[in-house]
Design a protein around this motif. Structure first.
Motif, short mmCIF file in Angstrom:
data_model
loop_
_atom_site.label_atom_id
_atom_site.label_comp_id
_atom_site.label_asym_id
_atom_site.label_seq_id
_atom_site.Cartn_x
_atom_site.Cartn_y
_atom_site.Cartn_z
N UNK A 168 54.37 6.71 -6.93
CA UNK A 168 54.14 7.85 -7.99
C UNK A 168 53.39 8.88 -7.63
N UNK A 169 53.70 10.21 -7.98
CA UNK A 169 53.06 11.47 -7.53
C UNK A 169 51.58 11.41 -7.70
N UNK A 170 50.88 11.93 -6.83
CA UNK A 170 49.38 12.24 -6.89
C UNK A 170 49.13 13.39 -8.00
N UNK A 171 47.90 12.87 -8.99
CA UNK A 171 47.83 13.90 -9.84
C UNK A 171 46.98 15.10 -9.01
N UNK A 172 46.61 16.28 -9.71
CA UNK A 172 46.04 17.33 -9.17
C UNK A 172 44.58 16.95 -8.94
N UNK A 173 44.23 16.04 -9.58
CA UNK A 173 42.80 15.62 -9.35
C UNK A 173 42.58 14.75 -8.34
N UNK A 174 43.70 13.98 -7.95
CA UNK A 174 43.65 13.10 -6.63
C UNK A 174 43.64 13.78 -5.60
N UNK A 175 44.58 15.05 -5.35
CA UNK A 175 44.64 15.93 -4.48
C UNK A 175 43.39 16.55 -4.29
N UNK A 176 42.81 17.23 -5.31
CA UNK A 176 41.56 17.71 -4.99
C UNK A 176 40.30 16.87 -4.46
N UNK A 177 40.42 15.65 -4.84
CA UNK A 177 39.43 14.54 -4.30
C UNK A 177 39.61 14.29 -2.92
N UNK A 178 40.73 14.33 -2.41
CA UNK A 178 41.21 14.38 -0.94
C UNK A 178 40.75 15.40 -0.45
N UNK A 179 40.75 16.38 -0.99
CA UNK A 179 40.39 17.76 -0.26
C UNK A 179 38.80 17.73 -0.15
N UNK A 180 38.10 17.20 -1.30
CA UNK A 180 36.80 17.21 -1.34
C UNK A 180 36.26 16.12 -0.19
N UNK A 181 36.98 15.22 0.05
CA UNK A 181 36.30 14.21 1.11
C UNK A 181 36.58 14.73 2.50
N UNK A 182 37.42 15.49 2.73
CA UNK A 182 37.60 16.25 4.09
C UNK A 182 37.72 17.90 4.00
N UNK B 255 36.55 19.93 5.99
CA UNK B 255 36.58 20.69 6.95
C UNK B 255 37.77 20.26 8.27
N UNK B 256 38.44 19.39 7.72
CA UNK B 256 39.39 18.61 8.64
C UNK B 256 40.78 19.72 8.52
N UNK B 257 40.83 20.08 9.56
CA UNK B 257 42.15 21.09 9.68
C UNK B 257 43.63 20.62 9.42
N UNK B 258 43.66 19.24 9.84
CA UNK B 258 44.96 18.48 9.60
C UNK B 258 45.08 18.39 7.83
N UNK B 259 43.92 18.16 7.18
CA UNK B 259 44.22 17.70 5.99
C UNK B 259 44.20 19.15 5.15
N UNK B 260 43.68 20.25 5.83
CA UNK B 260 43.79 21.61 5.31
C UNK B 260 45.26 21.93 5.54
N UNK B 261 45.77 21.72 6.45
CA UNK B 261 47.34 22.29 6.67
C UNK B 261 48.18 21.23 5.84
N UNK B 262 48.06 20.00 5.64
CA UNK B 262 48.77 19.30 4.61
C UNK B 262 48.60 19.90 3.16
N UNK B 263 47.21 20.13 2.58
CA UNK B 263 47.28 20.85 1.38
C UNK B 263 48.16 22.02 1.37
N UNK B 264 48.09 22.93 2.20
CA UNK B 264 48.82 24.14 2.19
C UNK B 264 50.12 23.75 1.91
N UNK B 265 50.69 22.78 2.73
CA UNK B 265 52.11 22.31 2.67
C UNK B 265 52.34 21.77 1.18
N UNK B 266 51.59 20.98 0.77
CA UNK B 266 51.60 20.56 -0.53
C UNK B 266 51.67 21.55 -1.62
N UNK B 267 51.06 22.67 -1.54
CA UNK B 267 50.88 23.93 -2.25
C UNK B 267 52.27 24.61 -2.24
N UNK B 268 52.85 24.72 -1.06
CA UNK B 268 53.91 25.31 -0.76
C UNK B 268 55.06 24.46 -1.41
#
Length: 104
Positions: A9-23, A25-38
């Protein structure tokens, strides 16, 4: 077999935000989050296209129908759809919203 059944099932926006909050300063997570946004942006554009096309159009209609079914419950579209509904209500004067430049 439907293509969605191949995925979790797709991640909710809250779940994605929680991943962002847990990481934060991680440049790999940041890159993945930008890809998700795209990809969210592409899904939103696909939703706009699917809603603008008529339902019955032969094989194109089948493709549009499959697209509508696949993106129907995308959490990333919740905000986009809400904003679209609010903008439409504003356009029709239903919401009572007045632009700051409009005098009372």
């Amino acid at each position: 077999m439907r293509s969605q059944s191949l995925f979790k099932p797709p991640l909710t926006l809250e779940q994605i935000k929680a991943i962002q909050d847990r990481h934060p300063d991680d440049p790999d997570v940041r890159a993945l989050l930008w890809e998700i946004r795209r990809l969210f942006s592409i899904v939103a554009r696909a939703d706009q296209l699917a809603r603008s096309l008529p339902g019955e159009m032969g094989s194109v209609g089948m493709i549009v129908g499959a697209l509508k079914e696949q993106i129907a419950n995308e959490p990333s579209l919740e905000n986009s759809r809400r904003l679209s509904a609010e903008m439409e209500a504003d356009r029709k004067g239903v919401s009572g919203y007045k632009h700051p430049s409009e005098k009372e």
